[in-house]
Write a protein that holds these residues in place. Structure first.
Motif, PDB file in Angstrom:
ATOM      1  N   GLY A  16       0.631  -1.177   0.028  1.00 30.48           N
ATOM      2  CA  GLY A  16       0.011  -0.022   0.194  1.00 30.48           C
ATOM      3  C   GLY A  16       0.794   1.258   0.096  1.00 30.48           C
ATOM      4  O   GLY A  16       2.144   1.420  -0.227  1.00 30.48           O
ATOM      5  N   ILE A  17       0.212   2.292   0.184  1.00 28.56           N
ATOM      6  CA  ILE A  17       0.782   3.757   0.317  1.00 28.56           C
ATOM      7  C   ILE A  17       0.643   4.562   1.461  1.00 28.56           C
ATOM      8  O   ILE A  17      -0.599   4.555   2.071  1.00 28.56           O
ATOM      9  N   PRO A  18       1.648   4.996   2.024  1.00 29.16           N
ATOM     10  CA  PRO A  18       1.647   5.699   3.428  1.00 29.16           C
ATOM     11  C   PRO A  18       0.371   6.694   3.245  1.00 29.16           C
ATOM     12  O   PRO A  18       0.554   7.427   2.131  1.00 29.16           O
ATOM     13  N   PRO A  19      -0.437   6.844   4.303  1.00 26.56           N
ATOM     14  CA  PRO A  19      -1.380   7.995   4.251  1.00 26.56           C
ATOM     15  C   PRO A  19      -1.056   9.359   4.116  1.00 26.56           C
ATOM     16  O   PRO A  19      -1.753   9.978   3.506  1.00 26.56           O
ATOM     17  N   GLU A  20       0.146   9.641   4.552  1.00 31.84           N
ATOM     18  CA  GLU A  20       0.926  10.970   4.454  1.00 31.84           C
ATOM     19  C   GLU A  20       1.051  11.180   3.233  1.00 31.84           C
ATOM     20  O   GLU A  20       0.597  12.521   2.682  1.00 31.84           O
ATOM     21  N   ILE A  21       1.398  10.062   2.125  1.00 33.75           N
ATOM     22  CA  ILE A  21       1.580  10.379   0.756  1.00 33.75           C
ATOM     23  C   ILE A  21       0.183  10.543   0.212  1.00 33.75           C
ATOM     24  O   ILE A  21       0.035  11.534  -0.898  1.00 33.75           O
ATOM     25  N   SER A  22      -0.668   9.622   0.495  1.00 40.27           N
ATOM     26  CA  SER A  22      -1.872   9.926  -0.047  1.00 40.27           C
ATOM     27  C   SER A  22      -2.441  11.308   0.019  1.00 40.27           C
ATOM     28  O   SER A  22      -3.177  11.843  -0.757  1.00 40.27           O
ATOM     29  N   THR A  23      -2.547  11.795   1.295  1.00 43.08           N
ATOM     30  CA  THR A  23      -2.915  13.094   1.598  1.00 43.08           C
ATOM     31  C   THR A  23      -2.020  14.087   0.764  1.00 43.08           C
ATOM     32  O   THR A  23      -2.844  15.335   0.337  1.00 43.08           O
ATOM     33  N   GLN A  24      -0.962  14.086   0.892  1.00 40.89           N
ATOM     34  CA  GLN A  24      -0.082  15.110   0.136  1.00 40.89           C
ATOM     35  C   GLN A  24      -0.221  15.016  -1.173  1.00 40.89           C
ATOM     36  O   GLN A  24      -0.399  16.198  -1.676  1.00 40.89           O
ATOM     37  N   LEU A  25      -0.627  13.826  -2.065  1.00 42.16           N
ATOM     38  CA  LEU A  25      -0.698  13.967  -3.463  1.00 42.16           C
ATOM     39  C   LEU A  25      -2.300  14.192  -3.922  1.00 42.16           C
ATOM     40  O   LEU A  25      -2.834  13.820  -4.990  1.00 42.16           O
ATOM     41  N   ASN A  26      -2.932  13.974  -2.798  1.00 45.02           N
ATOM     42  CA  ASN A  26      -4.650  13.977  -3.027  1.00 45.02           C
ATOM     43  C   ASN A  26      -5.019  12.903  -3.864  1.00 45.02           C
ATOM     44  O   ASN A  26      -5.627  13.206  -4.768  1.00 45.02           O
ATOM     45  N   LEU A  27      -4.435  11.544  -3.472  1.00 48.13           N
ATOM     46  CA  LEU A  27      -4.832  10.599  -4.281  1.00 48.13           C
ATOM     47  C   LEU A  27      -6.279  10.178  -4.004  1.00 48.13           C
ATOM     48  O   LEU A  27      -6.728  10.127  -3.267  1.00 48.13           O
ATOM     49  N   THR A  28      -6.881   9.196  -5.249  1.00 44.06           N
ATOM     50  CA  THR A  28      -7.958   8.720  -5.325  1.00 44.06           C
ATOM     51  C   THR A  28      -7.763   7.251  -5.995  1.00 44.06           C
ATOM     52  O   THR A  28      -6.715   7.096  -6.484  1.00 44.06           O
ATOM     53  N   PHE A  29      -8.519   6.521  -5.165  1.00 43.37           N
ATOM     54  CA  PHE A  29      -8.366   4.903  -5.653  1.00 43.37           C
ATOM     55  C   PHE A  29      -9.634   4.295  -6.536  1.00 43.37           C
ATOM     56  O   PHE A  29     -10.610   4.662  -6.041  1.00 43.37           O
ATOM     57  N   PRO A  30      -9.400   3.506  -7.235  1.00 43.67           N
ATOM     58  CA  PRO A  30      -8.164   2.944  -7.629  1.00 43.67           C
ATOM     59  C   PRO A  30      -7.094   3.481  -8.505  1.00 43.67           C
ATOM     60  O   PRO A  30      -6.112   3.074  -8.925  1.00 43.67           O
ATOM     61  N   GLU A  31      -7.313   4.575  -9.062  1.00 43.13           N
ATOM     62  CA  GLU A  31      -6.683   5.344  -9.955  1.00 43.13           C
ATOM     63  C   GLU A  31      -5.208   5.584  -9.686  1.00 43.13           C
ATOM     64  O   GLU A  31      -4.218   5.451 -10.455  1.00 43.13           O
ATOM     65  N   ALA A  32      -4.799   5.862  -8.462  1.00 43.86           N
ATOM     66  CA  ALA A  32      -3.647   5.811  -7.965  1.00 43.86           C
ATOM     67  C   ALA A  32      -2.680   4.523  -8.313  1.00 43.86           C
ATOM     68  O   ALA A  32      -1.723   4.576  -8.232  1.00 43.86           O
ATOM     69  N   TYR A  33      -3.449   3.650  -8.533  1.00 40.34           N
ATOM     70  CA  TYR A  33      -2.689   2.109  -8.561  1.00 40.34           C
ATOM     71  C   TYR A  33      -2.462   1.840 -10.300  1.00 40.34           C
ATOM     72  O   TYR A  33      -1.953   0.996 -10.606  1.00 40.34           O
ATOM     73  N   GLN A  34      -3.282   2.528 -11.181  1.00 41.72           N
ATOM     74  CA  GLN A  34      -3.377   2.160 -12.349  1.00 41.72           C
ATOM     75  C   GLN A  34      -2.809   2.805 -13.563  1.00 41.72           C
ATOM     76  O   GLN A  34      -2.774   2.461 -14.699  1.00 41.72           O
TER      77      GLN A  34
END
Length: 289
Positions: A16-34
């Motif tokens: 997975g991805i550290p939550p701090e990174i998800s917040t910093q990059l404003n990630l949405t899933f599943p697009e972040a992995y694709q």
């Protein structure tokens, strides 16, 4: 004399991805992995966040299984992708696995992200996974273990098919300038499949795989294998450790980068243990027999 050796790893489920990174990059899933674009940004951020000397892709062990036709539940940042359902219920059906198309799907995006990161002067580890992790996304593990006992010829043919595709994956990685190949097969560890099957897998899959990879990689690449794999190879007398002096206090991962061009294989420590330091100044390279 052959010995049964194992490594007590505490990082098997770290994905997975550290939550701090998800917040910093404003990630949405599943697009972040694709997409390669997302993977490139995420991998670079994780490298900086963990103070690692290289980026690691992908962020899970489901890419190969998906490329073989498996279904994936992409989950979220903390959990990461997992197998969704089984495509097969008999070992014989695995003989019908398709060839991987490295130019489409998520596996192509992973390779593209590796190329992007290398173009940005990052060291890049592409993690490939072994047969049990791959098959976990395609068929129940109990069926595989039963087939190893009762249909060894079928499983040897399946392993041969998987090995050829992983060799092709490494060739594609080389084309995309990857300089570190990671290898792990957590679902096929000694503590899970036992010493008899561990030796069988080394003989029929792992040793032949690395011998083929050894012919592919050059002075610009290194293979860092999970210590469970390196100890299985050494225990089966298919490889030996060779000491190389490095600066005392280097992290193991820093030393792996320094060893590019000095050895083709390593496997002294799990790369997820980013704070592990070689206090003695000894790096253990691996030489295949």
């Amino acid at each position: 004399m052959k010995k049964t050796l194992d490594f007590n790893c505490t990082f098997l489920d770290l994905a997975g991805i550290p939550p701090e990174i998800s917040t910093q990059l404003n990630l949405t899933f599943p697009e972040a992995y694709q997409t390669a674009e997302n993977m490139t940004k995420i991998a670079a951020c994780i490298e900086a966040y963990k103070q690692n000397p290289f980026c690691i892709l992908p962020f899970c062990h489901t890419v190969e299984g998906e490329a073989f036709g498996g279904e994936v539940n992409y989950g979220n940042g903390e959990v990461g992708p997992r197998a969704k359902s089984y495509r097969y219920d008999k070992a014989e059906q695995l003989l019908e696995l398709p060839e991987i198309d490295f130019d489409s799907g998520r596996i192509a995006e992973v390779l593209s992200a590796c190329k992007n990161l290398r173009a940005e002067n990052h060291n890049v580890m592409l993690e490939i996974t072994g047969p049990f992790n791959i098959l976990n996304g395609l068929i129940d593990a109990g069926v595989v273990l039963k087939a190893l006992r009762k249909q060894p010829d079928v499983m040897e043919a399946v392993f041969d098919k998987l090995r050829r595709q992983l060799v092709n994956y490494v060739k594609k990685a080389k084309e995309n300038k990857v300089n570190i190949i990671g290898y792990a097969d957590s679902s096929g560890g000694l503590n899970i499949i036992g010493p008899k099957f561990t030796e069988t897998v080394v003989e029929t899959f792992t040793d032949p795989l690395f011998k083929e990879i050894e012919e592919i990689i050059d002075g610009d690449m290194i293979v860092q294998m999970c210590p469970k794999t390196s100890l299985a190879l050494v225990g089966a007398e298919k490889a030996i450790f060779r000491d190389i002096e490095v600066e005392p206090g280097l992290t193991y991962n820093e030393a792996c980068v320094e060893m590019i061009g000095k050895t083709k294989f390593a496997g002294q420590m799990c790369v997820k243990n980013t704070g592990y330091r070689l206090k003695s100044g000894v790096f253990k390279a691996i030489d295949l027999k």
